[in-house]
Design a protein around this motif. Structure first.
Motif: not given
Length: 252
Positions: A9-15, A17-23, A55-58, A69-76
């Motif tokens: 799940v961490n890898a999936m959410i990181a991917r 988020f990475m695609r959301c950079s374009a948004v 970008i930072s999660p990737s 990692m999961k706390y970091y991504m969802l808190i951010m």
């Protein structure tokens, strides 16, 4: 089981988020070209906070432990949604439940509760900061605190409904996963017992076959030779069944 799921799940959410950079970049470009207006300072905040969040999660997923990692991504993500919610161009009407929704993917009830409480606090802070200027135009003469409390009560009711749904979904999914895992573990235990018993039976059966073969070479009456032949053929048939059981246990 859950550790493996957390990593996936961490890898999936990181991917994602990475695609959301374009948004984020599209949003900033739209603000700069006047399609909709954030304000220059707010546009810079959105750009910096958005790119750090996406970008930072990737980059950090190779360094931080999975649980951190999961706390970091969802808190951010919750903080960034709160920043967007301060300005009414990107409202918090739907986006504030995004982080609790993502937390459901980990199938951990305590994590869903913690994430929900943190997201609610971020939502309330975002609503409070936004009420400084957003709502006084619509409610002239009403104290700003009254406006904030009225909106917060409405959001709280919606949030509690969403949180209850998420919690019960995860609870049910967790129960189904545990039952499935228990059934799989029981099947594996049966296969191990079957394999062990088959090996234990195979050893004396080989001894019976060997002694029957030795006895057949000796001089003896025809009837005795016939009886030993029956013993040997029966032992060979039983040994074939044991080999079949061993093959089955290997497949399992």
């Amino acid at each position: 089981m859950l550790e493996k799921n957390t990593k996936q799940v961490n890898a999936m959410i990181a991917r994602i988020f990475m695609r959301c950079s374009a948004v984020i970049l599209v949003m900033v470009a739209c603000s700069l070209f006047g399609i909709f207006e954030f304000g220059r300072i707010y546009t810079g905040i959105v750009l910096i906070a958005g790119l750090v969040t996406t970008i930072s999660p990737s980059l950090l997923i190779r360094v931080l432990p999975d649980r951190m990692m999961k706390y970091y991504m969802l808190i951010m993500a919750a903080v960034f949604i709160g920043i967007l919610g301060v300005n009414d161009h990107i409202g918090i009407y739907i986006s504030y439940v995004l982080v609790p929704l993502l937390s459901c993917l980990y199938f951990e009830l305590d994590f869903v509760v913690k994430t929900g409480i943190f997201s609610y606090a971020i939502m309330a802070g975002s609503l409070y900061c936004g009420s400084f200027y957003k709502y006084e135009v619509l409610y002239l003469g009403m104290p700003r605190m009254h406006i904030f409390i009225a909106y917060l009560l409405g959001f709280t009711i919606e949030y509690l409904i969403a949180a209850a749904v998420f919690y019960n979904l995860v609870k049910r999914a967790r129960s189904m996963m545990e039952k499935c895992y228990s059934a799989e573990e029981e099947n594996r235990m049966k296969s191990r017992v079957l394999s062990s018993v088959s090996h234990e039976i195979r050893t004396p059966m080989n001894a019976i076959l060997g002694m029957a073969e030795v006895a057949m070479r000796k001089d003896m009456s025809p009837q005795l030779k016939k009886d030993i032949g029956i013993i040997r053929s029966s032992a060979e048939g039983l040994l074939g069944l044991i080999d079949g059981l061993l093959d089955y246990s290997r497949v399992e």
